[in-house]
Design a protein around this motif. Structure first.
Motif, PDB file in Angstrom:
ATOM      1  N   VAL A   1       0.836  -1.196   0.000  1.00 24.22           N
ATOM      2  CA  VAL A   1       0.000   0.000   0.000  1.00 24.22           C
ATOM      3  C   VAL A   1       0.874   1.251   0.000  1.00 24.22           C
ATOM      4  O   VAL A   1       1.714   1.438   0.884  1.00 24.22           O
TER       5      VAL A   1
ATOM      6  N   HIS B   1     -11.362  -3.144  -2.318  1.00 21.67           N
ATOM      7  CA  HIS B   1     -10.427  -2.075  -1.965  1.00 21.67           C
ATOM      8  C   HIS B   1      -8.971  -2.448  -2.173  1.00 21.67           C
ATOM      9  O   HIS B   1      -8.190  -1.615  -2.640  1.00 21.67           O
ATOM     10  N   PHE B   2      -8.611  -3.672  -1.817  1.00 20.83           N
ATOM     11  CA  PHE B   2      -7.188  -3.998  -1.836  1.00 20.83           C
ATOM     12  C   PHE B   2      -6.779  -4.915  -2.981  1.00 20.83           C
ATOM     13  O   PHE B   2      -5.826  -4.626  -3.691  1.00 20.83           O
TER      14      PHE B   2
ATOM     15  N   ASN C   1      -6.416  -1.291  -4.960  1.00 21.48           N
ATOM     16  CA  ASN C   1      -5.058  -1.008  -4.511  1.00 21.48           C
ATOM     17  C   ASN C   1      -4.012  -1.595  -5.458  1.00 21.48           C
ATOM     18  O   ASN C   1      -2.959  -0.991  -5.688  1.00 21.48           O
TER      19      ASN C   1
ATOM     20  N   THR D   1      -8.693   6.681  -3.847  1.00 28.81           N
ATOM     21  CA  THR D   1      -8.545   5.289  -3.419  1.00 28.81           C
ATOM     22  C   THR D   1      -7.416   5.106  -2.406  1.00 28.81           C
ATOM     23  O   THR D   1      -7.592   4.458  -1.374  1.00 28.81           O
ATOM     24  N   THR D   2      -6.256   5.654  -2.709  1.00 29.75           N
ATOM     25  CA  THR D   2      -5.122   5.480  -1.809  1.00 29.75           C
ATOM     26  C   THR D   2      -5.399   6.106  -0.448  1.00 29.75           C
ATOM     27  O   THR D   2      -5.056   5.544   0.599  1.00 29.75           O
TER      28      THR D   2
ATOM     29  N   ASN E   1      -7.932   3.875   1.439  1.00 27.51           N
ATOM     30  CA  ASN E   1      -7.344   2.588   1.811  1.00 27.51           C
ATOM     31  C   ASN E   1      -6.365   2.727   2.963  1.00 27.51           C
ATOM     32  O   ASN E   1      -6.264   1.841   3.818  1.00 27.51           O
ATOM     33  N   ASN E   2      -5.649   3.825   2.996  1.00 30.57           N
ATOM     34  CA  ASN E   2      -4.748   4.053   4.132  1.00 30.57           C
ATOM     35  C   ASN E   2      -5.527   4.255   5.419  1.00 30.57           C
ATOM     36  O   ASN E   2      -5.119   3.787   6.491  1.00 30.57           O
TER      37      ASN E   2
END
Length: 836
Positions: free
Chosen positions: A381, A561-562, A566, A592-593, A596-597
């Motif tokens: 990530v 998401h991942f 990601n 998105t980033t 997701n973080n």
């Protein structure tokens, strides 16, 4: 049942006399110090004195006492007070917890008389098998009407009661009177009990005229008539009404040394008061409860009381304070309710959010992704978003703060709630304002038909299989029942460890050729449950909880998401910012980033939202997420996935009875058409220059069920890019926007044996999680990205929008002929990127 004794034996209504008082004497206080509310209930059969039951209460703190309770402190100097009584009183003062002092100092002078909660503090018998404490919780909050200033407060009270009634909810805590409780009764009296508060009734103060002294005009007139009193006598008569704790039923005798002190103290205090009033010719009279309801002066009040006490009538007002069950939640859950909705509102963007995407303002990301372990696998990530940058340090600290068990201990609370409780919590907290509206209306949550709808016309559609596809899926000696045509199977969750008080997630459901549910196999006891049998409602509930966990944690969080979004982020960083493929996918990676973080901090760690809301231990949760990565099928082009479900399920789709295939293929094909146009419009795309980009995709999906093919061709490139866009738009809406399913009576994240609805704690955390997905992302159908796309790209985008409009029209047309509405994949409702 042990508490159904005394006044709690049968339902009924009673007249009551209510007195509010403060604690201070001497100098006039600058702010209100009303801390007490005393309630005298009349017409109580089998009372030990005057058919009365007195409820003495002290506002704010649930333990005894800090605020010089009824001037007992002054009596400590009295020669009539025995050494034992003084010792008992001082012992309770010493038990006060230091950290609670700030609460007392904050609450005691709050001044809003009708918006406070008033506690019994000390315990009373509940028959010979239990003890109880009680409180009256205000159901109104007249801030601004009843003010803090003393003189204005008196006027505010008079003005408020002249127009409006006052309502309280009567709540109790019950403890079994075992030998240990008997032994520790004095210690228990001084504690703030953590037992569940149970609502047992309502107290209503009807609108009435209040005089300058704060007494009911009608009441004083009534008493003057009853006893033929003079003006001076009626002015002081209220001082003779004694609220003795001993004036009660034998089933509800006060218990503990402090209570015994009060029993001896109150008569002496009353005697001294009557001696003080003797010069005014004031004598003690019994309050005439037996005549009270016959008073012509109070006829209008009684009409309102009758309405309020009739539970079948809708006169009870909307609640303006949290219900009793809310106060039994742990501090983490209550923090989410109080803080999260307002935080989300502050993050709302009130313009066209897609216009914030500008090429010249994109962050240049040069550092490699961080490795985030999930069992024996890793998520890679990047910690900085092109548009929104890094997650702010204060946000990271807050998310870490929420996961800190020393601050927010991990406590599972197993309490159910009513629809009224849930509506009140949503309304008062603001959750109802930040949770997205449902795409499809559900008026039925618990019927067999609603259960089937979830899997044939809902988010559970991707789990349905035909009975011919059983092979290795049968893990039980219990065979498929006759007439089984379709099934869902969650046996793979069987070995996941759950926390005490919860059941596992392993079940299998069977459906006939008409999509009706036939039975459910519970792997935990290898028992088959059928409609109408004992345990049937629990079995359906357990399956729905399993679906909730699978949708939220596996399909939405891990896969969308991942595994997909990601992974594409990491791959695009191998391309120049002006590369046609990077420019194609960037609008679909919007924010998105960044999100997701945030998810890494708020959803994956131990003590996070998913961990607390589910039933899994944290090692089991990590195992589940690890398997979710391996089992992810979302990179498989949707038409291929639909075909893999078999001819029988595809035949249902052709008959408009399995909408996800019909609508999904329409959406995917329109996306594929757009991607192919985009790729063909750029002569500069050289597949050889995409080696690093493609390698990231291939390596990142090597452990997944659906893998990116090793060989890069124009066809595979178009399919992979199309499936990526389909996932972050269509699949994400299917799995992520599950607000339509998360009524506490329907889908949740954990199950308890014997239950049929989601417990309140899990529902609150799940709702908070959903609220975080409510921040609007750019709409797929109406966003143009005019500050990002150039003129030629906008032409391609507009053609895509035209195709999406046609898809939307077709979906809405076929929905008019469907058994249940399924608008989830309608482009008009979709967003162009993932959000959390």
């Amino acid at each position: 049942t042990i508490a159904r004794t005394g006044i709690f034996t049968d339902a009924g209504s009673y007249p009551a006399l209510i007195r509010y008082s403060d604690v201070l004497t001497g100098d006039k206080p600058k702010i209100s110090t009303v801390t007490r509310m005393a309630v005298k209930i009349g017409n109580v059969k089998d009372s030990l004195c005057n058919n009365e039951m007195n409820l003495l209460l002290v506002e704010t703190n649930g333990w005894f006492p800090f605020n010089n309770f009824n001037h007992i402190g002054a009596s400590m100097k009295s020669p009539d007070t025995s050494f034992a009584e003084r010792k008992a009183y001082k012992a309770h003062l010493l038990r006060l917890e230091l950290e609670s002092f700030s609460d007392i100092l904050k609450e005691a002078p709050s001044g809003e008389v009708f918006s406070k909660t008033y506690y019994s503090q000390l315990p009373f018998l509940c028959g010979d098998r239990a003890v109880f404490k009680y409180r009256f919780v205000a159901l109104q909050n007249p801030l601004g009407t009843v003010t803090r200033d003393v003189e204005n407060e008196k006027k505010g009270v008079r003005d408020y009661l002249k127009e409006l009634p006052v309502f309280y909810e009567f709540q109790v805590q019950i403890r079994e009177l075992n030998e240990q409780v008997k032994k520790e009764i004095d210690e228990l009296a001084g504690e703030d009990w953590k037992d569940e508060w149970i609502s047992v009734g309502h107290l209503t103060i009807a609108p009435q005229e209040i005089d300058a002294d704060g007494a009911s005009v009608a009441l004083k007139s009534d008493l003057k008539q009853f006893y033929n009193l003079g003006d001076k006598q009626i002015e002081w008569l209220h001082k003779t009404f004694s609220f003795f704790p001993s004036m009660t039923m034998k089933e509800h005798i006060p218990v503990g040394q402090v209570q015994q002190f009060r029993i001896s103290y109150y008569p002496n205090s009353a005697k001294q008061r009557l001696e003080m009033l003797a010069p005014h010719d004031i004598v003690y009279v019994k309050f005439p409860f037996d005549k009270y309801l016959e008073s012509p002066q109070l006829s209008e009040i009684n009409k309102i009381l009758s309405l309020a006490q009739n539970t079948s009538n809708s006169y009870i007002p909307p609640r303006l304070f949290y219900p009793a069950v809310y106060y039994n939640m742990d501090c983490y859950t209550k923090y989410l309710v109080q803080s999260l909705p307002s935080s989300i509102k502050r993050l709302e963007y009130h313009g066209r959010i897609e216009e914030t995407l500008r090429p010249e303002e994109l962050h240049q990301i040069s550092h490699p992704p961080k490795d985030i372990p999930v069992g024996d696998l890793c998520l890679h990530v990047v910690d900085e978003d092109e548009v929104f940058g890094k997650v702010e340090l204060k946000v990271k600290l807050l998310l870490n703060f929420l996961a800190e068990p020393l601050i927010f201990p991990f406590v599972d609370v197993h309490i159910d709630s009513s629809i009224e409780d849930v509506v009140t919590i949503k309304t008062l907290s603001g959750l109802n304002e930040v949770i997205r509206r449902s795409n499809n209306e559900w008026s039925d949550y618990q019927s067999d038909e609603a259960f089937s709808r979830l899997f044939f016309y809902g988010a559970g559609s991707t789990s349905i299989r035909h009975v011919s596809d059983v092979d290795h899926r049968i893990h039980s000696t219990v065979s498929f029942p006759e007439r089984t045509e379709y099934f869902i199977d969650y046996y793979e969750l069987y070995d996941l460890e759950v926390r005490p008080g919860f059941r596992n997630y392993a079940l299998r459901a069977h459906f006939d050729d008409q999509q009706r549910v036939l039975s459910i196999l519970d792997y935990s006891n290898n028992k088959l449950y059928s409609p109408g049998e004992p345990g049937w409602d629990h079995a359906k509930y357990a399956v729905r909880q399993t679906v909730g966990l699978a949708l939220t944690a596996s399909e939405h969080l891990v896969s969308c998401h991942f595994v997909v979004a990601n992974t594409m982020v990491n791959a695009t960083f191998k391309l120049p910012t002006n590369h046609p493929i990077r420019r194609l996918v960037t609008p679909f990676l919007f924010r998105t980033t960044f999100v997701n973080n945030r998810a890494l901090h708020s959803l994956l760690p131990e003590n996070s939202m998913i961990h607390r809301a589910s039933a899994l231990t944290h090692p089991a949760l990590i195992t589940f997420l690890n398997r979710s990565i391996r089992n992810s099928y979302l990179w498989q082009p949707f038409p291929d996935f639909a075909k893999s479900l078999g001819p029988q399920i595809n035949q249902m789709a052709d008959e408009n009875k399995f909408p996800i295939i019909h609508d999904g293929c329409l959406l995917f094909n329109s996306i594929l058409k757009f991607v192919q146009r985009w790729l063909s419009s750029f002569e500069t795309i050289d597949l050889a220059q995409l080696t690093d980009f493609w390698t990231v995709l291939v390596e990142s999906t090597a452990v997944c069920r659906a893998k990116i093919p090793q060989t890069l061709t124009e066809e595979t490139l178009a399919l992979v890019l199309s499936q990526f866009i389909f996932t972050v738009t269509g699949y994400h809406e299917l799995f992520g926007a599950v607000s339509e399913y998360t009524d506490f009576r329907f889908i949740g994240l954990r199950a308890r044996y014997g239950a049929t609805q989601t417990d309140l704690q899990s529902w609150i955390i799940q709702s908070a999680l959903l609220a975080t997905t409510s921040l609007p992302m750019p709409k797929l159908l109406t966003s143009r990205y005019i500050n990002y796309l150039n003129e030629d790209e906008l032409t391609l985008w507009d053609a895509f929008q035209k195709d999406l409009n046609q898809v939307s029209e077709i979906i809405r047309s076929v929905n008019s002929k469907r058994r249940f509405t399924f608008l989830t994949l309608d482009p008009e409702l979709l967003e162009s990127s993932v959000s959390v």
